[in-house]
Design an enzyme around this catalytic site. Structure first.
Site, PDB file in Angstrom:
ATOM      1  N   SER A 137       0.832  -1.215   0.000  1.00  0.00           N
ATOM      2  CA  SER A 137       0.000   0.000   0.000  1.00  0.00           C
ATOM      3  C   SER A 137       0.863   1.260   0.000  1.00  0.00           C
ATOM      4  CB  SER A 137      -0.946  -0.003   1.213  1.00  0.00           C
ATOM      5  OG  SER A 137      -0.238  -0.237   2.406  1.00  0.00           O
ATOM      6  N   ASN A 179      -2.453  -3.048  12.907  1.00  0.00           N
ATOM      7  CA  ASN A 179      -3.912  -2.908  12.874  1.00  0.00           C
ATOM      8  C   ASN A 179      -4.385  -1.703  13.679  1.00  0.00           C
ATOM      9  OD1 ASN A 179      -3.599  -5.238  11.478  1.00  0.00           O
ATOM     10  ND2 ASN A 179      -4.576  -6.577  12.985  1.00  0.00           N
ATOM     11  N   THR A 239     -40.220  25.664 -10.263  1.00  0.00           N
ATOM     12  CA  THR A 239     -40.394  24.283  -9.816  1.00  0.00           C
ATOM     13  C   THR A 239     -40.617  23.497 -11.101  1.00  0.00           C
ATOM     14  OG1 THR A 239     -42.799  24.429  -9.581  1.00  0.00           O
ATOM     15  CG2 THR A 239     -41.512  24.992  -7.631  1.00  0.00           C
ATOM     16  N   HIS A 240     -40.151  22.279 -11.139  1.00  0.00           N
ATOM     17  CA  HIS A 240     -40.216  21.462 -12.372  1.00  0.00           C
ATOM     18  C   HIS A 240     -39.563  22.189 -13.542  1.00  0.00           C
ATOM     19  CE1 HIS A 240     -43.383  19.022 -10.316  1.00  0.00           C
ATOM     20  NE2 HIS A 240     -43.708  20.207  -9.819  1.00  0.00           N
ATOM     21  N   SER A 256     -13.573  26.420 -26.904  1.00  0.00           N
ATOM     22  CA  SER A 256     -13.642  25.223 -27.733  1.00  0.00           C
ATOM     23  C   SER A 256     -12.468  25.229 -28.698  1.00  0.00           C
ATOM     24  CB  SER A 256     -14.970  25.219 -28.499  1.00  0.00           C
ATOM     25  OG  SER A 256     -14.848  24.458 -29.691  1.00  0.00           O
ATOM     26  N   LYS A 283     -17.153  29.878 -28.663  1.00  0.00           N
ATOM     27  CA  LYS A 283     -17.630  29.197 -27.465  1.00  0.00           C
ATOM     28  C   LYS A 283     -16.983  29.709 -26.178  1.00  0.00           C
ATOM     29  CE  LYS A 283     -20.143  26.361 -27.005  1.00  0.00           C
ATOM     30  NZ  LYS A 283     -20.329  24.918 -27.137  1.00  0.00           N
ATOM     31  N   ASN A 320     -17.435  28.083 -22.420  1.00  0.00           N
ATOM     32  CA  ASN A 320     -18.136  26.999 -21.722  1.00  0.00           C
ATOM     33  C   ASN A 320     -17.911  27.059 -20.211  1.00  0.00           C
ATOM     34  OD1 ASN A 320     -18.940  25.969 -24.246  1.00  0.00           O
ATOM     35  ND2 ASN A 320     -17.022  24.821 -24.445  1.00  0.00           N
ATOM     36  N   GLU A 353     -19.430  22.556 -14.721  1.00  0.00           N
ATOM     37  CA  GLU A 353     -19.736  21.203 -15.203  1.00  0.00           C
ATOM     38  C   GLU A 353     -18.900  20.164 -14.456  1.00  0.00           C
ATOM     39  OE1 GLU A 353     -19.642  21.128 -19.578  1.00  0.00           O
ATOM     40  OE2 GLU A 353     -20.208  23.226 -19.441  1.00  0.00           O
ATOM     41  N   TYR A 365      -9.536  -7.418  12.021  1.00  0.00           N
ATOM     42  CA  TYR A 365      -8.854  -6.824  10.864  1.00  0.00           C
ATOM     43  C   TYR A 365      -8.799  -7.854   9.744  1.00  0.00           C
ATOM     44  CZ  TYR A 365      -5.552  -4.628   7.722  1.00  0.00           C
ATOM     45  OH  TYR A 365      -4.976  -4.072   6.600  1.00  0.00           O
ATOM     46  N   GLN A 368      -7.629  -2.413   3.822  1.00  0.00           N
ATOM     47  CA  GLN A 368      -6.674  -1.552   3.135  1.00  0.00           C
ATOM     48  C   GLN A 368      -7.348  -0.791   1.978  1.00  0.00           C
ATOM     49  OE1 GLN A 368      -2.418  -2.728   2.748  1.00  0.00           O
ATOM     50  NE2 GLN A 368      -2.858  -2.890   0.573  1.00  0.00           N
ATOM     51  N   LYS A 377      -8.455   3.242   1.838  1.00  0.00           N
ATOM     52  CA  LYS A 377      -7.646   4.453   1.682  1.00  0.00           C
ATOM     53  C   LYS A 377      -7.834   5.182   0.370  1.00  0.00           C
ATOM     54  CE  LYS A 377      -4.472   2.664   4.899  1.00  0.00           C
ATOM     55  NZ  LYS A 377      -5.341   1.452   4.910  1.00  0.00           N
TER      56      LYS A 377
HETATM   57  N1  ARG Z   1      -1.323  -1.467   4.907  1.00  0.00           N
HETATM   58  C1  ARG Z   1      -2.266  -1.984   5.832  1.00  0.00           C
HETATM   59  C2  ARG Z   1      -3.601  -1.276   5.688  1.00  0.00           C
HETATM   60  O1  ARG Z   1      -3.620  -0.298   5.069  1.00  0.00           O
HETATM   61  C3  ARG Z   1      -1.750  -1.801   7.217  1.00  0.00           C
HETATM   62  C4  ARG Z   1      -2.276  -2.814   8.199  1.00  0.00           C
HETATM   63  C5  ARG Z   1      -1.703  -4.141   7.895  1.00  0.00           C
HETATM   64  N2  ARG Z   1      -2.043  -5.086   8.902  1.00  0.00           N
HETATM   65  C6  ARG Z   1      -1.907  -6.374   8.689  1.00  0.00           C
HETATM   66  N3  ARG Z   1      -2.241  -7.153   9.664  1.00  0.00           N
HETATM   67  N4  ARG Z   1      -1.515  -6.863   7.558  1.00  0.00           N
HETATM   68  O2  ARG Z   1      -4.594  -1.714   6.170  1.00  0.00           O
END
Ligand code: ARG
Length: 470
Positions: free
Chosen positions: A27, A114, A159-160, A281, A287, A289, A294, A321, A326, A329
């Site tokens: 990650s 964790n 409205t509408h 454009s 144009k 825009n 948008e 966990y 993961q 994120k």
């Molecule tokens: N990179 C992991 C995450 O974002 C960190 C936690 C990893 N924990 C584990 N037991 N493998 O969740």
């Protein structure tokens, strides 16, 4: 990618992880943005370990100072990732050991990635929440300032998408500002639940050493520790709540943008987006825009998508966990980035928008006063249902005669109801119409001014229970 790079957990394995798995599992490409929070969390944890007697004051200081050095490397862009750096936690710990030696190995005592990752993410999001709140407050302030400055501009209300009744331009503007204000309130609300500390929960069962979780939580600026260690490591409600908040704000921004896109169409021409928030454009030289608006409308799609993506990943997860977590994120980072880019653009568009009061006035057709005409009869004792029907007939008659509602001769009106008198002409006045809506929350001048004062109060954090009591 070097598959023979060491991992934090390699001891029990006979075979190294496949490079395929490493790429899939790592990650670090996206979680490195948690470096500051990861380091701050580790410094607080080192202090907690020292308080629990697991580190000497010297060891604690060596860890804290070493982590400061790692932070400095990240800050200055000098931090070099190594092949085994699976995630931000691994990377920071690896570098710390390089800098201060084996004492670095004491940092993770009783801690798991964790509880670490959940802590990092909460601390990171807390900062972003505060930044987003300030950006949203800026947008609201821009809307309220305009509403005050342009209080006397009238326009058709719809409205509408059909012309309905005249309203103040400010009233429309404030209608969106109130939605954004509720977004701020929701953000403050979710921040309370976000601001609880998972650290000290260990992998799932709790920390085996006597770390003072209350003191640890306070050290990191949390309101307190999460009371259940399994919940502490599994809970991603704070991410879901944030993504849901972001999705709703995205929807609000898209609705606001849509009104303005429509009103900037040449055929409507109520507003003109400033050159610096418009694009041209490549083919059609004439144009102009409203791309800014948008995109603000379009971004709602990914904000909603990020929410659905995480909810789907969480559904049916067993305790506690699981690596699925993961996946929290990237949607989170994307929604934060999207709004951090979108809110200043929305504020810029709004602050530089030109309005065309004369075009709005020209669009105020007599038919927008049909309700006022019905109300005229109500004031003469006619039940509203009946007056609605009578005015409906007047509208029909005016259409048949090819005249506007105000152009209908008094005799025609009197043929529909003898209660119409010469003073009916007074109804056909847009100012009068808006001024009659003087009820709390209405579009009369004083009512809109009261709204501006209330919204300013609300923006300063006054509770809604005080609304309407002044
Ligand atoms: N990179 C992991 C995450 O974002 C960190 C936690 C990893 N924990 C584990 N037991 N493998 O969740």
């Amino acid at each position: 990618m070097n598959s023979s790079a060491p991992t934090l957990w390699g001891g029990r394995f006979a075979e190294e992880a496949s490079p395929l798995l490493r790429r899939f599992n790592d990650s670090i490409p996206f979680d490195q943005r948690l470096w500051l929070e990861d380091i701050e969390g580790s410094q607080a944890y080192a202090r907690a370990l020292a308080r629990a007697g697991l580190l000497t004051p010297e060891e604690r200081d060596a860890l804290v100072a070493g982590l400061d050095q790692v932070a400095e490397e990240w800050r200055s862009g000098r931090f070099a990732l190594a092949p085994g750096d699976e995630d931000i936690h691994t990377a920071v710990e690896r570098r710390l050991a390089e800098l201060i030696g084996p004492v670095a190995g004491k940092l993770h005592t009783g801690r798991s990635r964790n509880d670490q990752v959940a802590t990092d993410l909460r601390c990171w999001l807390r900062r972003r929440v505060d930044e987003l709140d300030a950006a949203l407050a800026g947008l609201i302030a821009a809307a309220v300032d305009r509403a005050e400055a342009e209080l006397d501009v009238l326009m058709p209300g719809y409205t509408h998408l059909q012309p309905a009744q005249p309203v103040r331009w400010s009233h429309w503007l404030l209608s969106h500002a109130w939605a954004w204000q509720r977004d701020r309130e929701r953000l403050a609300d979710l921040r309370r639940r976000l601001n609880r500390c998972p650290l000290g929960a260990g992998a799932l069962a709790g920390n085996p050493f006597p770390v003072d979780r209350q003191a640890l939580a306070a050290d990191l600026g949390f309101d307190g520790p999460i009371p259940n260690s399994i919940d502490a490591v599994r809970d991603r409600d704070f991410v879901v709540e944030f993504l849901s908040w972001a999705a709703l704000l995205g929807v609000h921004l898209s609705q606001w943008a849509e009104d303005l896109i429509l009103w900037s169409a040449r055929e409507v021409g109520f507003v003109r987006v400033a050159d610096r928030f418009s694009t041209g454009s490549s083919l059609m030289p004439q144009k102009r825009n409203p791309d800014s608006l948008e995109l603000l409308r379009g971004k709602a799609g990914r904000l909603v998508g990020n929410l659905v993506s995480l909810l789907t990943a969480l559904k049916g997860l067993p305790a506690a966990y699981n690596k699925d977590l993961q996946e929290d994120k990237e949607p989170l980072f994307d929604s934060v980035d999207t709004l951090q880019a979108a809110l200043p653009v929305a504020t810029g568009v709004l602050a530089t928008l030109a309005i065309r009061p004369e075009r709005m006035a020209a669009a105020l057709a007599d038919e927008l006063l049909a309700t006022d005409l019905a109300d005229y009869l109500v004031r003469r004792g006619v039940p509203f249902r009946q007056s609605h029907e009578l005015v409906g007939r007047a509208v029909k008659r005016s259409e048949a005669l090819g005249v506007s509602l105000a152009g209908l001769p008094l005799a025609e009106l009197q043929a529909i109801s003898p209660l119409f008198g010469p003073d009916v002409a007074e109804v056909f006045d847009f100012q009068r119409s808006v001024e009659q809506r003087a009820v709390f929350g209405g579009t009369a001048r004083a009512a809109v001014q009261a709204q501006i004062a209330l919204l300013r109060r609300a923006a300063r954090g006054k509770p809604d229970s005080e609304w309407g009591s002044e």
